[in-house]
Motif scaffolding. Structure first.
Motif, short mmCIF file in Angstrom:
data_model
loop_
_atom_site.label_atom_id
_atom_site.label_comp_id
_atom_site.label_asym_id
_atom_site.label_seq_id
_atom_site.Cartn_x
_atom_site.Cartn_y
_atom_site.Cartn_z
N HIS A 1 41.19 50.88 41.87
CA HIS A 1 40.47 51.03 43.15
C HIS A 1 41.10 50.19 44.25
N GLU A 2 41.63 49.04 43.90
CA GLU A 2 42.35 48.23 44.89
C GLU A 2 43.60 48.98 45.35
N ARG B 1 45.48 45.47 32.40
CA ARG B 1 45.75 45.17 33.82
C ARG B 1 47.22 45.42 34.15
N PRO C 1 35.88 48.88 33.54
CA PRO C 1 35.78 48.01 34.72
C PRO C 1 37.09 47.27 35.03
N GLU C 2 37.81 46.86 34.00
CA GLU C 2 39.10 46.18 34.22
C GLU C 2 40.11 47.14 34.84
N ASP D 1 39.32 49.86 36.61
CA ASP D 1 38.81 50.18 37.94
C ASP D 1 39.18 49.11 38.97
N ALA D 2 39.11 47.86 38.59
CA ALA D 2 39.42 46.78 39.52
C ALA D 2 40.83 46.92 40.09
N VAL D 3 41.78 47.27 39.24
CA VAL D 3 43.17 47.43 39.68
C VAL D 3 43.35 48.75 40.41
#
Length: 120
Positions: free
Chosen positions: A81-82, A36, A74-75, A77-79
């Motif tokens: 894509h935001e 992250r 997924p971890e 992508d969360a950052v």
């Protein structure tokens, strides 16, 4: 149209621009420990770099993602894509590519991101 090359060293160019498209070498964030934090650091670095070349993140065409562990996508992508935003998602590819090196202070590189960005 001329090819523009920036930050040239013996290994290549950090940025190449041709026909109003910028091709960035992969960027890492070596001074943090988690995926992250490294992803956030890379996004921050691109926030600094894009305006230097007259570019916007809204014009990212392609994101090439190299993850040490693809199960952590997924971890990432969360950052990512935001940061990119839902309105202008780029095409992209993510692959597992465990680096065989560490930073100078011994930290693992968990992710590397190379972007292709259109210039307006």
């Amino acid at each position: 149209m001329a090819i523009e090359r920036y930050d040239i060293d013996s290994g290549g160019s950090r940025v190449v621009i041709h026909n109003d498209v910028a091709y960035f070498t992969g960027h890492v964030s070596p001074f943090t420990n988690t995926l992250r934090e490294q992803t956030m650091g890379i996004c921050k670095r691109y926030d600094e770099l894009l305006p230097q070349f007259g570019l916007k993140k809204e014009n990212i065409l392609m994101a090439n993602i190299y993850l040490r562990n693809i199960d952590e996508l997924p971890e990432f992508d969360a950052v990512f894509h935001e940061w990119v935003g839902a309105e202008n998602p780029p095409a992209g590819v993510a692959v597992q590519a465990p680096p065989e090196y560490k930073t100078e202070d011994g930290r693992d590189i968990l992710v590397e991101v190379a972007l292709i960005v259109a210039r307006e």
